[in-house]
Design a protein around this motif. Structure first.
Motif, short mmCIF file in Angstrom:
data_model
loop_
_atom_site.label_atom_id
_atom_site.label_comp_id
_atom_site.label_asym_id
_atom_site.label_seq_id
_atom_site.Cartn_x
_atom_site.Cartn_y
_atom_site.Cartn_z
N ILE A 69 0.83 -1.21 0.00
CA ILE A 69 0.00 0.00 0.00
C ILE A 69 0.86 1.25 0.00
O ILE A 69 0.63 2.20 -0.76
CB ILE A 69 -0.96 -0.01 1.21
CG1 ILE A 69 -2.00 -1.13 1.04
CG2 ILE A 69 -1.65 1.34 1.36
CD1 ILE A 69 -2.87 -1.35 2.27
N ASP A 70 1.88 1.27 0.84
CA ASP A 70 2.78 2.43 0.89
C ASP A 70 3.47 2.67 -0.44
O ASP A 70 3.60 3.82 -0.89
CB ASP A 70 3.83 2.23 1.99
CG ASP A 70 3.25 2.35 3.39
OD1 ASP A 70 2.12 2.84 3.54
OD2 ASP A 70 3.95 1.94 4.35
N GLU A 71 3.91 1.58 -1.09
CA GLU A 71 4.59 1.72 -2.37
C GLU A 71 3.66 2.25 -3.46
O GLU A 71 4.03 3.11 -4.26
CB GLU A 71 5.20 0.38 -2.80
CG GLU A 71 6.43 -0.02 -2.04
CD GLU A 71 7.62 0.87 -2.40
OE1 GLU A 71 8.04 0.86 -3.57
OE2 GLU A 71 8.10 1.59 -1.51
N MET A 72 2.45 1.72 -3.51
CA MET A 72 1.49 2.21 -4.51
C MET A 72 1.19 3.69 -4.29
O MET A 72 1.17 4.49 -5.24
CB MET A 72 0.20 1.39 -4.47
CG MET A 72 0.32 0.05 -5.19
SD MET A 72 -1.27 -0.82 -5.37
CE MET A 72 -1.31 -1.72 -3.83
N ARG A 73 0.96 4.06 -3.05
CA ARG A 73 0.68 5.47 -2.75
C ARG A 73 1.85 6.36 -3.12
O ARG A 73 1.67 7.46 -3.65
CB ARG A 73 0.38 5.63 -1.26
CG ARG A 73 -1.00 5.13 -0.84
CD ARG A 73 -1.17 5.25 0.66
NE ARG A 73 -2.49 4.82 1.08
CZ ARG A 73 -2.81 4.51 2.34
NH1 ARG A 73 -1.89 4.59 3.30
NH2 ARG A 73 -4.04 4.14 2.64
N ALA A 74 3.06 5.88 -2.85
CA ALA A 74 4.25 6.68 -3.15
C ALA A 74 4.37 6.98 -4.64
O ALA A 74 4.94 8.00 -5.03
CB ALA A 74 5.50 5.96 -2.65
N HIS A 75 3.82 6.08 -5.47
CA HIS A 75 3.87 6.28 -6.91
C HIS A 75 2.63 6.98 -7.45
O HIS A 75 2.50 7.14 -8.67
CB HIS A 75 4.08 4.94 -7.61
CG HIS A 75 5.45 4.37 -7.42
ND1 HIS A 75 6.57 4.88 -8.03
CD2 HIS A 75 5.89 3.33 -6.67
CE1 HIS A 75 7.64 4.19 -7.68
NE2 HIS A 75 7.25 3.24 -6.85
N GLY A 76 1.72 7.37 -6.58
CA GLY A 76 0.57 8.16 -7.00
C GLY A 76 -0.70 7.38 -7.27
O GLY A 76 -1.65 7.93 -7.83
N VAL A 77 -0.76 6.10 -6.88
CA VAL A 77 -1.96 5.30 -7.10
C VAL A 77 -2.96 5.54 -5.98
O VAL A 77 -2.59 5.60 -4.79
CB VAL A 77 -1.60 3.80 -7.17
CG1 VAL A 77 -2.85 2.93 -7.29
CG2 VAL A 77 -0.66 3.54 -8.35
N ASP A 78 -4.24 5.66 -6.32
CA ASP A 78 -5.32 5.76 -5.35
C ASP A 78 -5.55 4.37 -4.75
O ASP A 78 -5.96 3.44 -5.45
CB ASP A 78 -6.58 6.26 -6.05
CG ASP A 78 -7.79 6.38 -5.13
OD1 ASP A 78 -7.73 5.90 -3.97
OD2 ASP A 78 -8.82 6.92 -5.58
N THR A 79 -5.28 4.22 -3.46
CA THR A 79 -5.41 2.92 -2.79
C THR A 79 -6.64 2.86 -1.88
O THR A 79 -6.75 1.96 -1.04
CB THR A 79 -4.15 2.60 -1.96
OG1 THR A 79 -3.97 3.63 -0.97
CG2 THR A 79 -2.92 2.51 -2.85
#
Length: 326
Positions: free
Chosen positions: A66-76
């Motif tokens: 989750i942290d990695e996706m958010r860091a790349h700008g993905v809506d989680t």
């Protein structure tokens, strides 16, 4: 701009330090991955609004993803956590050319427990580009969820994209349910396959006949990749071929996901949804340009280890295009 919504598995790729037959101590480094999650990140890194829907375990690896996706700008906001199962892991070995083999720790895994009731309210209120793959078909309950989600997406006017992304060792006894996988392909307007996946899925049907069946079922565009070889694009009555740029592969883990992510980003930027996709597919030059961008995305990704970490930005694509020209 049309938003991208990717559904399916997010997992941790434990990447081996060894290449080929190298000897000595072996270590495994965790990288965020999972095919549909990779596509969501690929689109976000290219500036397209993207969202990931799926389930991870309430554990350190789930939090890491989750942290990695958010860091790349993905809506989680559509990611659900559970205490009922752990986040899936994949131990990844590479040969000297960067080609991979996977040892999956799945099932059981949290992503297989996602159900329609976990969908965020209003997720299909407006047409989107919805991306799916076959790894969420490997058990009956998650397969039912995936096919029902594809139907909801189609009813909403969304453009449905499917990457077969077959991983035979995820299926019971290593046997892909061809009927189930084909049913998902036929829910889509855009299908991406590798040459090996076409061979695995077509059964006794000649390749051209099998592809024609998919197009007759409603698929508008079929894109077939072949590693560093030419990409074939099939639509009713026509076939195109695009040659990807030559690169030295280090890790092919996210090459296909980067490719389809790049193609979806082009469609998203053009504001394409299901209603506009047929018209978009009528322009051969537009298709060739879009697939060429997708090829550069895939080429960039295989020159770096890991999945999210290898996915290109716009600047990366410009740099690769300039280097190929030189």
């Amino acid at each position: 701009m049309t938003p991208v919504v990717a559904f399916g598995e997010a997992l941790v790729d434990m990447l081996s330090s060894r290449l080929g037959a190298a000897r000595g101590p072996e270590t495994f480094t965790p990288y965020a991955g999972g095919a549909p999650a990779n596509v969501a990140v690929a689109c976000a890194r290219l500036g397209v609004p993207s969202r990931f829907l799926g389930m991870v375990g309430n554990d350190r690896f789930g939090a890491f993803l989750i942290d990695e996706m958010r860091a790349h700008g993905v809506d989680t906001s559509g990611v659900v956590t559970t205490d009922e199962a752990r986040t899936a892991l994949a131990f990844v070995s590479r040969d000297s050319s960067g080609e991979r083999t996977f040892d999956f720790y799945r099932p059981p895994a949290a992503d297989l427990l996602y159900r329609l009731e976990h969908l965020p309210a209003g997720v299909f209120a407006k047409p989107a580009i919805v991306h799916l793959c076959s790894n969420s078909l490997t058990e009956e309950a998650i397969a039912d969820t995936t096919l029902a989600l594809a139907e909801l997406a189609n009813r909403s006017g969304s453009l449905v994209s499917v990457d077969a992304n077959l991983r035979h060792n995820l299926w019971p006894n290593g046997q892909v349910d061809i009927g189930r996988a084909t049913a998902l392909l036929d829910c889509a307007q855009l299908v991406k396959l590798s040459r090996e996946e076409v061979e695995a899925l077509r059964g006794d049907h000649p390749v051209d006949a099998w592809l024609s069946q998919r197009l007759a079922a409603g698929v508008r565009l079929i894109v077939i990749t072949d590693g560093p070889g030419p990409v074939q694009v099939h639509r009713l009555g026509q076939r195109l071929e695009i040659v990807p740029p030559p690169v030295k592969a280090v890790d092919t883990t996210a090459g296909g996901d980067a490719f389809i992510g790049g193609l979806l980003a082009i469609l998203a930027e053009a504001g394409v949804d299901a209603a506009g996709f047929a018209g978009w597919c009528e322009d051969s030059e537009r298709i060739e340009n879009a697939v060429s961008v997708a090829c550069r995305c895939g080429a960039h990704a295989v020159t770096r280890p890991g999945a999210y970490a290898a996915l290109p930005s716009r600047e990366d694509l410009d740099t690769l295009r300039a280097s190929v020209r030189d």
